[in-house]
Design a protein around this motif. Structure first.
Motif, PDB file in Angstrom:
ATOM      1  N   UNK A  18       0.827  -1.210   0.000  1.00  0.00           N
ATOM      2  CA  UNK A  18       0.000   0.000   0.000  1.00  0.00           C
ATOM      3  C   UNK A  18       0.866   1.268   0.000  1.00  0.00           C
ATOM      4  N   UNK A  19       1.963   1.239   0.741  1.00  0.00           N
ATOM      5  CA  UNK A  19       2.875   2.405   0.742  1.00  0.00           C
ATOM      6  C   UNK A  19       3.447   2.646  -0.652  1.00  0.00           C
ATOM      7  N   UNK A  20       3.851   1.554  -1.325  1.00  0.00           N
ATOM      8  CA  UNK A  20       4.354   1.690  -2.695  1.00  0.00           C
ATOM      9  C   UNK A  20       3.277   2.248  -3.613  1.00  0.00           C
ATOM     10  N   UNK A  21       2.090   1.695  -3.515  1.00  0.00           N
ATOM     11  CA  UNK A  21       1.021   2.053  -4.454  1.00  0.00           C
ATOM     12  C   UNK A  21       0.525   3.483  -4.262  1.00  0.00           C
ATOM     13  N   UNK A  22       0.604   3.983  -3.013  1.00  0.00           N
ATOM     14  CA  UNK A  22       0.086   5.329  -2.743  1.00  0.00           C
ATOM     15  C   UNK A  22       1.171   6.391  -2.827  1.00  0.00           C
ATOM     16  N   UNK A  26       8.341   7.075   0.854  1.00  0.00           N
ATOM     17  CA  UNK A  26       9.427   7.943   1.337  1.00  0.00           C
ATOM     18  C   UNK A  26       9.146   8.574   2.704  1.00  0.00           C
ATOM     19  N   UNK A  27       7.874   8.553   3.148  1.00  0.00           N
ATOM     20  CA  UNK A  27       7.536   9.170   4.445  1.00  0.00           C
ATOM     21  C   UNK A  27       7.770   8.229   5.616  1.00  0.00           C
ATOM     22  N   UNK A  28       8.234   6.996   5.320  1.00  0.00           N
ATOM     23  CA  UNK A  28       8.294   5.966   6.361  1.00  0.00           C
ATOM     24  C   UNK A  28       9.716   5.443   6.524  1.00  0.00           C
ATOM     25  N   UNK A  29      10.156   5.334   7.782  1.00  0.00           N
ATOM     26  CA  UNK A  29      11.429   4.681   8.110  1.00  0.00           C
ATOM     27  C   UNK A  29      11.114   3.267   8.585  1.00  0.00           C
ATOM     28  N   UNK A  30      11.823   2.286   8.025  1.00  0.00           N
ATOM     29  CA  UNK A  30      11.576   0.891   8.406  1.00  0.00           C
ATOM     30  C   UNK A  30      12.471   0.520   9.589  1.00  0.00           C
ATOM     31  N   UNK A  31      11.865  -0.119  10.591  1.00  0.00           N
ATOM     32  CA  UNK A  31      12.605  -0.554  11.779  1.00  0.00           C
ATOM     33  C   UNK A  31      12.610  -2.078  11.776  1.00  0.00           C
ATOM     34  N   UNK A  32      13.796  -2.652  11.602  1.00  0.00           N
ATOM     35  CA  UNK A  32      13.901  -4.109  11.496  1.00  0.00           C
ATOM     36  C   UNK A  32      13.489  -4.771  12.818  1.00  0.00           C
ATOM     37  N   UNK A  33      12.539  -5.699  12.735  1.00  0.00           N
ATOM     38  CA  UNK A  33      11.922  -6.257  13.945  1.00  0.00           C
ATOM     39  C   UNK A  33      11.774  -7.768  13.793  1.00  0.00           C
ATOM     40  N   UNK A  34      12.044  -8.502  14.875  1.00  0.00           N
ATOM     41  CA  UNK A  34      11.824  -9.949  14.849  1.00  0.00           C
ATOM     42  C   UNK A  34      11.213 -10.352  16.181  1.00  0.00           C
ATOM     43  N   UNK A  35      10.495 -11.469  16.163  1.00  0.00           N
ATOM     44  CA  UNK A  35       9.895 -11.972  17.390  1.00  0.00           C
ATOM     45  C   UNK A  35       8.952 -13.109  17.060  1.00  0.00           C
ATOM     46  N   UNK A  36       8.563 -13.841  18.087  1.00  0.00           N
ATOM     47  CA  UNK A  36       7.632 -14.962  17.891  1.00  0.00           C
ATOM     48  C   UNK A  36       6.792 -15.063  19.160  1.00  0.00           C
ATOM     49  N   UNK A  37       5.768 -15.924  19.144  1.00  0.00           N
ATOM     50  CA  UNK A  37       4.932 -16.039  20.342  1.00  0.00           C
ATOM     51  C   UNK A  37       5.709 -16.515  21.574  1.00  0.00           C
ATOM     52  N   UNK A  38       6.848 -17.177  21.395  1.00  0.00           N
ATOM     53  CA  UNK A  38       7.576 -17.625  22.587  1.00  0.00           C
ATOM     54  C   UNK A  38       8.814 -16.783  22.877  1.00  0.00           C
ATOM     55  N   UNK A  55       3.532  -2.561  13.262  1.00  0.00           N
ATOM     56  CA  UNK A  55       3.023  -1.466  14.079  1.00  0.00           C
ATOM     57  C   UNK A  55       3.587  -0.200  13.443  1.00  0.00           C
ATOM     58  N   UNK A  56       2.795   0.837  13.431  1.00  0.00           N
ATOM     59  CA  UNK A  56       3.206   2.084  12.769  1.00  0.00           C
ATOM     60  C   UNK A  56       3.153   3.228  13.766  1.00  0.00           C
ATOM     61  N   UNK A  73      -5.565   3.557   7.797  1.00  0.00           N
ATOM     62  CA  UNK A  73      -5.004   4.880   8.118  1.00  0.00           C
ATOM     63  C   UNK A  73      -4.238   5.436   6.915  1.00  0.00           C
ATOM     64  N   UNK A  74      -3.369   4.624   6.323  1.00  0.00           N
ATOM     65  CA  UNK A  74      -2.525   5.112   5.217  1.00  0.00           C
ATOM     66  C   UNK A  74      -3.375   5.442   3.987  1.00  0.00           C
ATOM     67  N   UNK A  75      -4.391   4.642   3.750  1.00  0.00           N
ATOM     68  CA  UNK A  75      -5.300   4.926   2.637  1.00  0.00           C
ATOM     69  C   UNK A  75      -5.973   6.279   2.852  1.00  0.00           C
ATOM     70  N   UNK A  76      -6.384   6.513   4.079  1.00  0.00           N
ATOM     71  CA  UNK A  76      -7.026   7.790   4.422  1.00  0.00           C
ATOM     72  C   UNK A  76      -6.037   8.943   4.249  1.00  0.00           C
ATOM     73  N   UNK A  77      -4.811   8.731   4.754  1.00  0.00           N
ATOM     74  CA  UNK A  77      -3.778   9.770   4.670  1.00  0.00           C
ATOM     75  C   UNK A  77      -3.485  10.127   3.216  1.00  0.00           C
ATOM     76  N   UNK A  78      -3.396   9.107   2.375  1.00  0.00           N
ATOM     77  CA  UNK A  78      -3.056   9.333   0.963  1.00  0.00           C
ATOM     78  C   UNK A  78      -4.273   9.801   0.163  1.00  0.00           C
ATOM     79  N   UNK A  79      -5.448   9.610   0.717  1.00  0.00           N
ATOM     80  CA  UNK A  79      -6.668   9.937  -0.031  1.00  0.00           C
ATOM     81  C   UNK A  79      -6.815   9.078  -1.267  1.00  0.00           C
ATOM     82  N   UNK A  80      -6.382   7.803  -1.156  1.00  0.00           N
ATOM     83  CA  UNK A  80      -6.321   6.951  -2.348  1.00  0.00           C
ATOM     84  C   UNK A  80      -7.602   6.160  -2.600  1.00  0.00           C
TER      85      UNK A  80
END
Ligand code: 99T
Length: 201
Positions: A18-22, A26-38, A55-56, A73-80
């Protein structure tokens, strides 16, 4: 904005497509995240107590989750208008819920294999999850295929990410065999630059 991100998460992929399509990427910084239920790993528990991504952080100290909320939220922000209004909105939300349900079942199977000791694995439970996926794919093929054919929308993005995840983690299951329309639709959709740029690796 900061997006808690993993390149293998299909829920994150929904947001990324959705970020690519809208054009919002460029407005978003990616934070590398890992985890599991345990092991929550470095998932931001203070941001999402469920310990899940995506999570944003959309402004300082304000965080949205899960993928459906973020996509809205992003769809609303972009008005797409990717969710539409009226009947289209309810159809797209139902299609997205179907796709996310496929993902939930597919991920539970992955966790069962990856996290549960082999002697405690319960095959009927795994097959019960796959049966949910089977039925949902049948519904996409028979009930929703016409909706998927229209101009880009949020339901299509969710379905494409779900099918991509099945191929990525459950490639041995031949979902295409009895679903020629869905299979043909996905083959075309997967050519979009937003899908190519977000392939799981
Ligand atoms: O369940 C956990 O503790 C950690 N799991 C996650 O964070 C997964 C990553 S997919 N995300 C979700 O379950 C989010 C579901 C939520 N309803 C949403 O955002 O839509 C990792 C898949 C993989 O790497 O194979």
């Amino acid at each position: 904005m900061r997006l808690y991100h993993s390149p293998t998460s299909p829920y994150v992929r929904k947001v990324m497509v959705l970020l690519h399509e809208t054009g919002l990427l460029p407005n978003v910084t990616l934070v590398s995240t890992y985890g599991s239920p345990i092991d929550p790993g470095n998932t931001p528990l203070e941001a999402n107590p469920l310990g899940k991504i995506p999570a944003l952080e959309y402004r300082a100290g304000a965080v949205l989750y899960d993928s459906r909320v973020i996509c809205r939220y992003l769809d609303d922000l972009a008005g797409s208008g990717l969710y539409g209004t009226g009947t289209a909105l309810w159809s797209r939300l139902t299609i997205e819920a179907t796709a996310d349900g496929i993902l939930d079942a597919a991920l539970l199977i992955v966790y069962e294999w990856r996290l549960r000791p082999e002697e405690r694995r319960y095959d009927p439970w795994i097959e019960g999850q796959w049966a949910k996926i089977d039925r949902a794919l049948d519904m996409l093929e028979s009930r929703w295929i016409a909706e998927l054919q229209g101009p880009l929308d949020a339901g299509q993005i969710a379905v494409a990410c779900a099918l991509g995840y099945i191929d990525f983690r459950h490639g041995a299951r031949d979902w295409r065999n009895t679903r020629s329309h869905l299979s043909a639709w996905y083959a075309e959709f997967a050519k979009r630059p937003s899908m190519i740029a977000t392939q799981p690796a």
